[in-house]
Design an enzyme around this catalytic site. Sequence first.
Site, PDB file in Angstrom:
ATOM      1  N   VAL A  12       0.812  -1.214   0.000  1.00  0.00           N
ATOM      2  CA  VAL A  12       0.000   0.000   0.000  1.00  0.00           C
ATOM      3  C   VAL A  12       0.846   1.265   0.000  1.00  0.00           C
ATOM      4  CG1 VAL A  12      -2.029  -1.081   1.026  1.00  0.00           C
ATOM      5  CG2 VAL A  12      -0.305  -0.070   2.497  1.00  0.00           C
ATOM      6  N   LEU A  14       3.964   4.065   0.986  1.00  0.00           N
ATOM      7  CA  LEU A  14       4.529   4.683   2.186  1.00  0.00           C
ATOM      8  C   LEU A  14       3.412   5.331   3.001  1.00  0.00           C
ATOM      9  CD1 LEU A  14       7.896   6.339   1.079  1.00  0.00           C
ATOM     10  CD2 LEU A  14       7.539   4.374   2.561  1.00  0.00           C
ATOM     11  N   HIS A  15       2.591   4.493   3.621  1.00  0.00           N
ATOM     12  CA  HIS A  15       1.572   5.000   4.535  1.00  0.00           C
ATOM     13  C   HIS A  15       2.181   5.009   5.934  1.00  0.00           C
ATOM     14  CE1 HIS A  15       0.535   1.084   6.331  1.00  0.00           C
ATOM     15  NE2 HIS A  15       0.933   0.620   5.167  1.00  0.00           N
ATOM     16  N   ALA A  16       1.389   5.114   6.968  1.00  0.00           N
ATOM     17  CA  ALA A  16       1.855   5.381   8.327  1.00  0.00           C
ATOM     18  C   ALA A  16       3.027   4.513   8.801  1.00  0.00           C
ATOM     19  CB  ALA A  16       0.689   5.263   9.294  1.00  0.00           C
ATOM     20  N   ALA A  19       6.176   4.451   6.345  1.00  0.00           N
ATOM     21  CA  ALA A  19       6.736   5.807   6.313  1.00  0.00           C
ATOM     22  C   ALA A  19       7.468   6.109   7.617  1.00  0.00           C
ATOM     23  CB  ALA A  19       5.637   6.835   6.062  1.00  0.00           C
TER      24      ALA A  19
END
Length: 88
Positions: A12, A14-16, A19
């Site tokens: 998905v 570089l989400h939470a 990242a």
Amino acid sequence: MTECRVTIASAVGLHARPASLFVQAAAAQPVPVTIAKDGGNPVDARSILSVLGLDVRGGDEVILSADGDEAFQALAALAAVLEVDHDA
């Protein structure tokens, strides 16, 4: 300036969580590093808000850049973080 192109492995992007892991690794480097999407403006790799703002998706290619004596090692370390699927 040393540059490195890396394909994001996390499904998905570089989400939470991915990242956060990347930003922590960037902050630990001895030289400042920037990250950019192809054709986009580079942002400080140590800034979680800047990295999230890039809206990088799984399979996207990013460009890491750094200056200094330890730039190559810093980029290699950060590329290794991005090349792992942290969502698996």
